[in-house]
Design a protein around this motif. Structure first.
Motif, PDB file in Angstrom:
ATOM      1  N   TYR A   1      31.413  41.868  26.463  1.00 53.16           N
ATOM      2  CA  TYR A   1      31.508  43.211  25.905  1.00 53.16           C
ATOM      3  C   TYR A   1      30.140  43.886  25.931  1.00 53.16           C
ATOM      4  CZ  TYR A   1      35.780  41.008  24.487  1.00 53.16           C
ATOM      5  OH  TYR A   1      36.968  40.310  24.510  1.00 53.16           O
ATOM      6  N   ALA A   2      30.124  45.119  26.396  1.00 50.93           N
ATOM      7  CA  ALA A   2      28.905  45.911  26.491  1.00 50.93           C
ATOM      8  C   ALA A   2      28.429  46.315  25.093  1.00 50.93           C
ATOM      9  CB  ALA A   2      29.169  47.153  27.339  1.00 50.93           C
ATOM     10  N   PRO A   3      27.151  46.683  24.961  1.00 50.15           N
ATOM     11  CA  PRO A   3      26.639  47.088  23.647  1.00 50.15           C
ATOM     12  C   PRO A   3      27.435  48.225  22.985  1.00 50.15           C
ATOM     13  CG  PRO A   3      24.823  46.667  25.131  1.00 50.15           C
ATOM     14  CD  PRO A   3      26.080  46.580  25.954  1.00 50.15           C
ATOM     15  N   ARG A   4      27.874  49.203  23.767  1.00 51.84           N
ATOM     16  CA  ARG A   4      28.677  50.304  23.207  1.00 51.84           C
ATOM     17  C   ARG A   4      30.013  49.769  22.662  1.00 51.84           C
ATOM     18  NH1 ARG A   4      29.603  55.996  23.655  1.00 51.84           N
ATOM     19  NH2 ARG A   4      31.785  56.502  24.089  1.00 51.84           N
ATOM     20  N   GLU A   5      30.632  48.869  23.389  1.00 49.55           N
ATOM     21  CA  GLU A   5      31.888  48.270  22.929  1.00 49.55           C
ATOM     22  C   GLU A   5      31.661  47.434  21.678  1.00 49.55           C
ATOM     23  OE1 GLU A   5      34.173  47.706  27.205  1.00 49.55           O
ATOM     24  OE2 GLU A   5      32.641  46.241  26.601  1.00 49.55           O
ATOM     25  N   ARG A   6      30.577  46.706  21.654  1.00 53.96           N
ATOM     26  CA  ARG A   6      30.258  45.864  20.502  1.00 53.96           C
ATOM     27  C   ARG A   6      30.063  46.713  19.246  1.00 53.96           C
ATOM     28  NH1 ARG A   6      29.326  40.824  22.219  1.00 53.96           N
ATOM     29  NH2 ARG A   6      28.027  40.159  20.478  1.00 53.96           N
ATOM     30  N   ALA A   7      29.387  47.848  19.414  1.00 51.62           N
ATOM     31  CA  ALA A   7      29.179  48.751  18.275  1.00 51.62           C
ATOM     32  C   ALA A   7      30.516  49.282  17.765  1.00 51.62           C
ATOM     33  CB  ALA A   7      28.257  49.902  18.678  1.00 51.62           C
TER      34      ALA A   7
ATOM     35  N   ILE B   1      40.747  40.610  26.866  1.00 54.18           N
ATOM     36  CA  ILE B   1      41.812  40.725  25.872  1.00 54.18           C
ATOM     37  C   ILE B   1      41.904  39.433  25.056  1.00 54.18           C
ATOM     38  CG2 ILE B   1      44.316  40.893  25.562  1.00 54.18           C
ATOM     39  CD1 ILE B   1      44.310  42.795  28.033  1.00 54.18           C
ATOM     40  N   ASN B   2      41.885  38.298  25.739  1.00 55.02           N
ATOM     41  CA  ASN B   2      42.032  37.007  25.058  1.00 55.02           C
ATOM     42  C   ASN B   2      40.866  36.678  24.149  1.00 55.02           C
ATOM     43  OD1 ASN B   2      44.492  36.589  26.322  1.00 55.02           O
ATOM     44  ND2 ASN B   2      43.601  35.410  27.991  1.00 55.02           N
ATOM     45  N   LEU B   3      39.677  37.131  24.486  1.00 57.90           N
ATOM     46  CA  LEU B   3      38.496  36.806  23.683  1.00 57.90           C
ATOM     47  C   LEU B   3      38.156  37.859  22.639  1.00 57.90           C
ATOM     48  CD1 LEU B   3      36.236  35.278  26.464  1.00 57.90           C
ATOM     49  CD2 LEU B   3      37.362  34.078  24.574  1.00 57.90           C
ATOM     50  N   LEU B   4      38.977  38.869  22.519  1.00 59.76           N
ATOM     51  CA  LEU B   4      38.656  39.976  21.620  1.00 59.76           C
ATOM     52  C   LEU B   4      38.492  39.531  20.169  1.00 59.76           C
ATOM     53  CD1 LEU B   4      38.034  42.940  21.692  1.00 59.76           C
ATOM     54  CD2 LEU B   4      40.471  43.406  21.478  1.00 59.76           C
ATOM     55  N   SER B   5      39.257  38.560  19.733  1.00 59.09           N
ATOM     56  CA  SER B   5      39.115  38.106  18.340  1.00 59.09           C
ATOM     57  C   SER B   5      37.787  37.389  18.108  1.00 59.09           C
ATOM     58  CB  SER B   5      40.283  37.206  17.935  1.00 59.09           C
ATOM     59  OG  SER B   5      40.279  36.031  18.704  1.00 59.09           O
ATOM     60  N   ALA B   6      37.114  37.001  19.185  1.00 52.09           N
ATOM     61  CA  ALA B   6      35.798  36.355  19.090  1.00 52.09           C
ATOM     62  C   ALA B   6      34.753  37.155  19.865  1.00 52.09           C
ATOM     63  CB  ALA B   6      35.882  34.928  19.628  1.00 52.09           C
ATOM     64  N   TRP B   7      34.870  38.473  19.849  1.00 57.54           N
ATOM     65  CA  TRP B   7      33.987  39.332  20.643  1.00 57.54           C
ATOM     66  C   TRP B   7      32.511  39.107  20.345  1.00 57.54           C
ATOM     67  CZ3 TRP B   7      30.675  42.624  18.214  1.00 57.54           C
ATOM     68  CH2 TRP B   7      30.953  42.938  16.871  1.00 57.54           C
TER      69      TRP B   7
ATOM     70  N   ALA C   1      46.413  48.074  27.331  1.00 59.74           N
ATOM     71  CA  ALA C   1      45.085  47.691  27.831  1.00 59.74           C
ATOM     72  C   ALA C   1      45.187  47.119  29.242  1.00 59.74           C
ATOM     73  CB  ALA C   1      44.434  46.681  26.885  1.00 59.74           C
ATOM     74  N   ARG C   2      46.190  46.303  29.471  1.00 56.80           N
ATOM     75  CA  ARG C   2      46.404  45.757  30.824  1.00 56.80           C
ATOM     76  C   ARG C   2      46.650  46.879  31.818  1.00 56.80           C
ATOM     77  NH1 ARG C   2      50.148  41.200  28.353  1.00 56.80           N
ATOM     78  NH2 ARG C   2      48.625  39.508  28.200  1.00 56.80           N
TER      79      ARG C   2
ATOM     80  N   THR D   1      40.820  43.262  31.569  1.00 53.70           N
ATOM     81  CA  THR D   1      41.017  41.901  32.060  1.00 53.70           C
ATOM     82  C   THR D   1      41.620  41.013  30.980  1.00 53.70           C
ATOM     83  OG1 THR D   1      38.844  41.069  31.367  1.00 53.70           O
ATOM     84  CG2 THR D   1      38.981  42.139  33.551  1.00 53.70           C
ATOM     85  N   GLU D   2      42.314  39.977  31.442  1.00 59.53           N
ATOM     86  CA  GLU D   2      42.904  39.009  30.512  1.00 59.53           C
ATOM     87  C   GLU D   2      41.822  38.319  29.684  1.00 59.53           C
ATOM     88  OE1 GLU D   2      46.227  38.436  29.800  1.00 59.53           O
ATOM     89  OE2 GLU D   2      46.446  40.224  31.041  1.00 59.53           O
ATOM     90  N   ALA D   3      40.703  38.011  30.294  1.00 59.01           N
ATOM     91  CA  ALA D   3      39.635  37.320  29.558  1.00 59.01           C
ATOM     92  C   ALA D   3      39.141  38.171  28.393  1.00 59.01           C
ATOM     93  CB  ALA D   3      38.477  36.983  30.500  1.00 59.01           C
TER      94      ALA D   3
END
Length: 155
Positions: A81-87, A69-75, A59-60, A65-67
């Motif tokens: 995260y964009a709506p498409r990514e959230r879906a 990647i780091n926040l992915l567990s709390a997306w 991914a890097r 971005t690090e932010a």
């Protein structure tokens, strides 16, 4: 943690078949960066250190971005995260937790807002593949490269 066995040396035919399906996923129309987020999220849920090590690095390299990647567990709690990514991330969680509950109609409706029918199938195959990679690597305790370097340094 001691590796139990090397599944891919033990059963190279299985590895070859998995790589074939992974290549299908890699050639899909779903953007590479989104696939990496999906792989990381499923690997977080499955606690697969080997796949997390690999896909965070990928991914890097893809410019993530690090932010994010780091926040992915709390997306769900983040606006990064964009709506498409959230879906896609919601669908990843639904399919990764399929043993606990059936994927919801709401998650599928959200997915359909952002993905074609073919992309829904391809994303689901991608999610299935990372879950398979996770299960093989967790089951046989495949160690990520950093563990091997540390072990060699200690020897």
């Amino acid at each position: 943690m001691t590796q139990r066995l090397n599944a891919f040396q033990t059963a190279p035919e299985a590895y070859k078949a998995m790589l074939g399906l992974q290549e299908y996923v890699n050639q899909s129309q779903i953007e590479h960066g989104l696939l990496e987020l999906v792989k990381i999220r499923a690997s977080q849920i499955n606690r697969c250190a080997y796949c997390l090590h690999m896909h965070i690095a990928d991914a890097r390299k893809a410019g993530e971005t690090e932010a994010r990647i780091n926040l992915l567990s709390a997306w769900e709690e983040s606006e990064l995260y964009a709506p498409r990514e959230r879906a896609a991330l919601r669908w990843t969680e639904e399919l990764t937790h399929v043993a606990d509950r059936s994927p919801s109609d709401e998650a599928f409706a959200e997915l359909r807002e952002h993905f074609s029918e073919k992309d829904c199938v391809d994303l689901s195959v991608a999610i299935g593949m990372i879950n398979l990679w996770n299960r093989i690597n967790c089951g046989f305790r495949t160690r990520h490269p950093q563990d091997r370097r540390r072990e060699a340094a200690a020897a």
